[in-house]
Enzyme design. Structure first.
Site, PDB file in Angstrom:
ATOM      1  N   HIS A   1     -14.956   3.836  52.824  1.00  0.00           N
ATOM      2  CA  HIS A   1     -13.784   3.548  51.986  1.00  0.00           C
ATOM      3  C   HIS A   1     -12.463   3.940  52.641  1.00  0.00           C
ATOM      4  CE1 HIS A   1     -16.052   2.139  48.590  1.00  0.00           C
ATOM      5  NE2 HIS A   1     -16.817   3.229  48.599  1.00  0.00           N
TER       6      HIS A   1
ATOM      7  N   ASN B   1       0.425   0.249  12.515  1.00  0.00           N
ATOM      8  CA  ASN B   1      -0.039   0.991  13.693  1.00  0.00           C
ATOM      9  C   ASN B   1      -0.631   0.027  14.712  1.00  0.00           C
ATOM     10  OD1 ASN B   1       0.393   3.645  14.235  1.00  0.00           O
ATOM     11  ND2 ASN B   1      -1.334   4.415  13.071  1.00  0.00           N
TER      12      ASN B   1
ATOM     13  N   ASN C   1       3.120  -9.007  -1.948  1.00  0.00           N
ATOM     14  CA  ASN C   1       1.808  -8.505  -1.550  1.00  0.00           C
ATOM     15  C   ASN C   1       0.802  -9.636  -1.681  1.00  0.00           C
ATOM     16  OD1 ASN C   1       0.442  -5.690  -0.946  1.00  0.00           O
ATOM     17  ND2 ASN C   1      -0.986  -6.830  -2.233  1.00  0.00           N
TER      18      ASN C   1
ATOM     19  N   GLY D   1       3.692   9.819   7.589  1.00  0.00           N
ATOM     20  CA  GLY D   1       2.793   9.689   6.455  1.00  0.00           C
ATOM     21  C   GLY D   1       3.522   9.290   5.190  1.00  0.00           C
TER      22      GLY D   1
ATOM     23  N   MET E   1       2.217   3.373   2.261  1.00  0.00           N
ATOM     24  CA  MET E   1       3.361   3.422   3.169  1.00  0.00           C
ATOM     25  C   MET E   1       4.410   2.383   2.796  1.00  0.00           C
ATOM     26  SD  MET E   1       3.094   5.873   5.408  1.00  0.00           S
ATOM     27  CE  MET E   1       4.066   5.403   6.845  1.00  0.00           C
ATOM     28  N   GLY E   2       3.963   1.168   2.485  1.00  0.00           N
ATOM     29  CA  GLY E   2       4.894   0.105   2.133  1.00  0.00           C
ATOM     30  C   GLY E   2       5.700   0.442   0.894  1.00  0.00           C
TER      31      GLY E   2
ATOM     32  N   HIS F   1       2.866   9.264  20.757  1.00  0.00           N
ATOM     33  CA  HIS F   1       3.076  10.253  19.687  1.00  0.00           C
ATOM     34  C   HIS F   1       1.744  10.620  19.031  1.00  0.00           C
ATOM     35  CE1 HIS F   1       3.281  11.005  15.335  1.00  0.00           C
ATOM     36  NE2 HIS F   1       4.422  11.636  15.543  1.00  0.00           N
TER      37      HIS F   1
ATOM     38  N   ALA G   1       0.867  -1.178   0.000  1.00  0.00           N
ATOM     39  CA  ALA G   1       0.000   0.000   0.000  1.00  0.00           C
ATOM     40  C   ALA G   1       0.909   1.234   0.000  1.00  0.00           C
ATOM     41  CB  ALA G   1      -0.927  -0.021   1.202  1.00  0.00           C
TER      42      ALA G   1
ATOM     43  N   SER H   1       6.258   7.062  11.633  1.00  0.00           N
ATOM     44  CA  SER H   1       5.464   8.286  11.547  1.00  0.00           C
ATOM     45  C   SER H   1       5.994   9.186  10.445  1.00  0.00           C
ATOM     46  CB  SER H   1       5.477   9.036  12.879  1.00  0.00           C
ATOM     47  OG  SER H   1       4.698  10.214  12.785  1.00  0.00           O
TER      48      SER H   1
ATOM     49  N   LYS I   1      -2.336  -4.137   7.579  1.00  0.00           N
ATOM     50  CA  LYS I   1      -3.331  -3.639   8.532  1.00  0.00           C
ATOM     51  C   LYS I   1      -3.103  -4.250   9.909  1.00  0.00           C
ATOM     52  CE  LYS I   1      -8.332  -3.166   9.133  1.00  0.00           C
ATOM     53  NZ  LYS I   1      -9.660  -3.494   8.576  1.00  0.00           N
TER      54      LYS I   1
END
Length: 486
Positions: free
Chosen positions: A455, A105, A34, A133, A15-16, A189, A13, A131, A78
C-alpha cells in the site's frame, strides 16, 4: 378585508403547536394546517383558544390563500418522505420567491437536495434546526436556519423574535449558511448532546457504584457543578432526575431500565465523521454506549458468566474525588465540542459553506439542549481568532485541559481498576493525548500495510506526497498498489 397571515405552519404535534403559540405571542399572525384536519379544531379549542391572530385552514388551498406574499410555509412534520410529500402538496399553489421552511429533524443531505431542486422551480428553501424541546419551542428555541440565503431577510424578523435570547439580549438564531448547513449544525448539536448525556451518565455510575454516594449526595454534586464551569441545562436537569421520587418515595431513577434508545442524529454525526475522516471519537463512543446498553438481557447473562461488578471499593477522600470527577467531565466535554467543531469545519470545506463558528456557539447559548455557560468561551475564541485551527489551541481551552488532566487521569484509572466503564471519558483522554503527540505509531501501521498489501508509505526524509514501496520479503516484487484515501 380578509386577514392575512405572516407565516403558515403545517404539523400541529407538540413542537408545531408550541412554535405557533410562540409566534402569536410575538404579534405575528399564523395560519395553521394539519393533515389530520380534526387536529386543527382541537388546537383552536384548546391551547389556541381565543387568539385572533391564529387562522385555521382545512385544506392546502385554503392554507396557502391565507398567507401574505412572499408566502412563508413552515413544515413541522416527520423527517424523510413526509417532508417531500408536503412540499409536493404545497408546490402547485406557490409562486416564484415563496419560501418553504423545514423545521423538522431532517438529515442534511435531504436539505441539500431540496434547496437545489426548489431553487430550480423558483422557490426558496430553508432547512432549520430547532432545538429546545417542547419548552424551547413555546418560549424560545435555538434556531439554526440554512438553505437559500435569499429567504433570510423575509424570515429573519420572525425567527429572531421567537428565538431564545442570551443574557445580553442577543437572539440564539442567525443565518448558518447554504443548502443543508442548518440541519448539519443541528445534527452536530445533537451528536454533542449524545456525548454530554453519556458523560453525565458515566459520572453518575462511578459516583453510585464506586464511591458509594446516595442520591442526595449525588444531587448535591451536580448542583455544585452547576455553579461553575460545568453550568449547563443538562447538568441542571441531571440533578432533577437523580432527586425525583417515585410514588412510594424511593428514587425513580433506579426503576428506569438501563436500555437507552436513540432517534438517529447521533449516529448520523458519527457516520458523517467517518465519511469525512474526522476523529469525532466521543460522540461515536456515546452512540456505541447506547447500543451496548440495548443488549440488556445479554449483559445480564454475561455478568453471571464473566463476573460483573466492582473489582475494588472506594477508599479515600470523597470530596477530593468529586472535585477530580468534575474536572474529568469538563475536560471530556471540551474535547467533545472541539471534535464537533472539527467536523463542522471539514463539512464547510466539503460543501462550500461559509460557517460563522462563533455565531453557532451563540445560537447554542440559549434555548437548546446543550446550552451551557462555556459556549461564551467558544464565541470569544472565534472572535479572537476567526481562523482558529482547533478549539483546544485557544488559550482558555488549553489552560483548562492542562489544569484538568491529572484529575482526569485519576478518575479514569479509578474506573479501570474498579471495572466501571467510562467509554466517553476514556476516549476523550485518548484523543487529547493523540492530538498532542507529534510522533504517533502510524509509521508501524504504514509498514504493516505495505508489507502485506504493497500500500506504500511516505518517508520522513523525503517531501510529503512522495510514496514508496519496500519488497519486505524479497519475493514480493516492486509493484505497489495505487494510493487513495477511503
Amino acid at each position: 378585508m380578509e386577514q392575512k397571515a405572516d407565516i403558515g405552519l403545517i404539523g400541529l404535534a407538540v413542537m408545531g403547536q408550541n412554535l405557533v403559540l410562540n409566534m402569536c405571542d410575538h404579534g405575528y399572525t399564523v395560519a395553521v394546517f394539519n393533515r389530520t384536519v380534526s387536529k386543527v379544531d382541537e388546537f383552536l379549542n384548546d391551547a389556541g383558544k381565543g387568539r385572533d391572530n391564529l387562522l385555521p385552514a382545512r385544506s392546502i388551498e385554503e392554507f396557502i390563500g391565507l398567507l401574505k406574499r412572499p408566502r412563508k410555509v413552515m413544515l413541522m412534520v416527520k423527517a424523510g418522505e413526509v417532508v417531500d410529500q408536503f412540499i409536493d402538496l404545497v408546490l402547485p399553489y406557490l409562486e416564484k420567491g415563496d419560501i418553504v421552511i423545514d423545521g423538522g429533524n431532517s438529515h442534511f443531505p435531504d436539505s441539500n437536495r431540496r434547496t437545489k431542486s426548489l431553487e430550480e422551480k423558483g422557490i426558496l428553501f430553508v432547512g432549520s434546526g430547532v432545538s429546545g424541546g417542547e419548552e424551547g419551542a413555546r418560549f424560545g428555541p435555538s434556531l439554526m436556519p440554512g438553505g437559500n440565503p435569499a429567504a433570510w431577510p423575509a424570515i429573519k424578523p420572525i425567527f429572531q423574535a421567537i428565538a431564545a435570547k442570551t443574557d445580553s439580549g442577543e437572539p440564539c438564531c442567525d443565518w448558518v449558511g447554504g443548502t443543508g448547513s442548518g440541519h448539519y449544525v443541528k445534527m452536530v448539536h445533537n451528536g454533542i448532546e449524545y456525548g454530554d448525556m453519556q458523560l453525565i451518565s458515566e459520572a453518575y455510575h462511578i459516583m453510585k457504584s464506586y464511591v458509594g454516594l446516595n442520591h442526595e449526595e449525588m444531587k448535591a454534586a451536580f448542583d455544585f457543578w452547576n455553579t461553575g464551569e460545568l453550568n449547563s441545562y443538562l447538568i441542571e436537569i441531571a440533578s432533577g432526575v437523580i432527586s425525583y421520587k417515585d410514588t412510594d418515595g424511593s428514587p425513580l431513577l433506579e426503576r428506569i431500565l438501563d436500555s437507552a434508545g436513540q432517534k438517529g442524529t447521533g449516529k448520523w454525526t458519527a457516520v458523517d465523521a467517518l465519511d469525512m475522516g474526522i476523529p469525532v471519537t466521543l460522540i461515536g463512543e456515546a452512540v456505541f454506549a447506547r447500543c451496548l446498553s440495548a443488549l440488556k438481557e445479554e449483559r445480564v447473562r454475561a455478568a453471571g458468566v464473566l463476573g460483573g461488578g466492582n473489582r475494588q471499593k472506594f477508599s479515600g477522600d470523597k470530596a477530593a474525588f468529586l472535585k477530580d470527577l468534575g474536572e474529568a467531565m469538563l475536560a471530556s466535554k471540551l474535547v467533545s465540542y472541539a471534535q464537533g467543531y472539527m467536523l463542522m469545519r471539514e463539512a464547510a470545506k466539503e460543501y462550500g459553506w461559509d460557517l460563522n463558528y462563533g455565531g453557532i456557539a451563540l445560537m447554542w447559548r440559549g434555548g437548546c439542549i446543550i446550552r451551557s455557560v462555556f459556549l461564551d468561551k467558544i464565541k470569544a475564541a472565534y472572535v479572537k481568532n476567526p481562523k482558529l485551527e482547533n478549539l483546544l489551541l485557544d488559550d482558555w481551552f488549553k489552560n483548562v485541559m492542562l489544569r484538568a488532566q491529572d484529575a482526569w487521569r485519576r478518575v479514569i484509572t479509578a474506573g479501570v481498576l474498579a471495572g466501571i466503564p467510562l467509554p466517553a471519558m476514556s476516549t476523550a483522554l485518548a484523543f487529547f493525548d493523540g492530538y498532542r503527540t507529534a510522533q504517533l505509531p502510524a509509521n508501524m501501521l504504514q509498514g504493516l500495510r505495505d508489507y502485506f498489501g504493497a500500500h506504500t508509505y511516505e518517508r520522513t526524509d523525503k517531501p510529503r506526497g512522495q510514496f514508496f514501496h519496500t519488497n519486505w520479503t524479497g519475493t514480493g516484487g516492486n509493484v505497489s498498489s495505487s494510493t487513495y484515501n477511503a
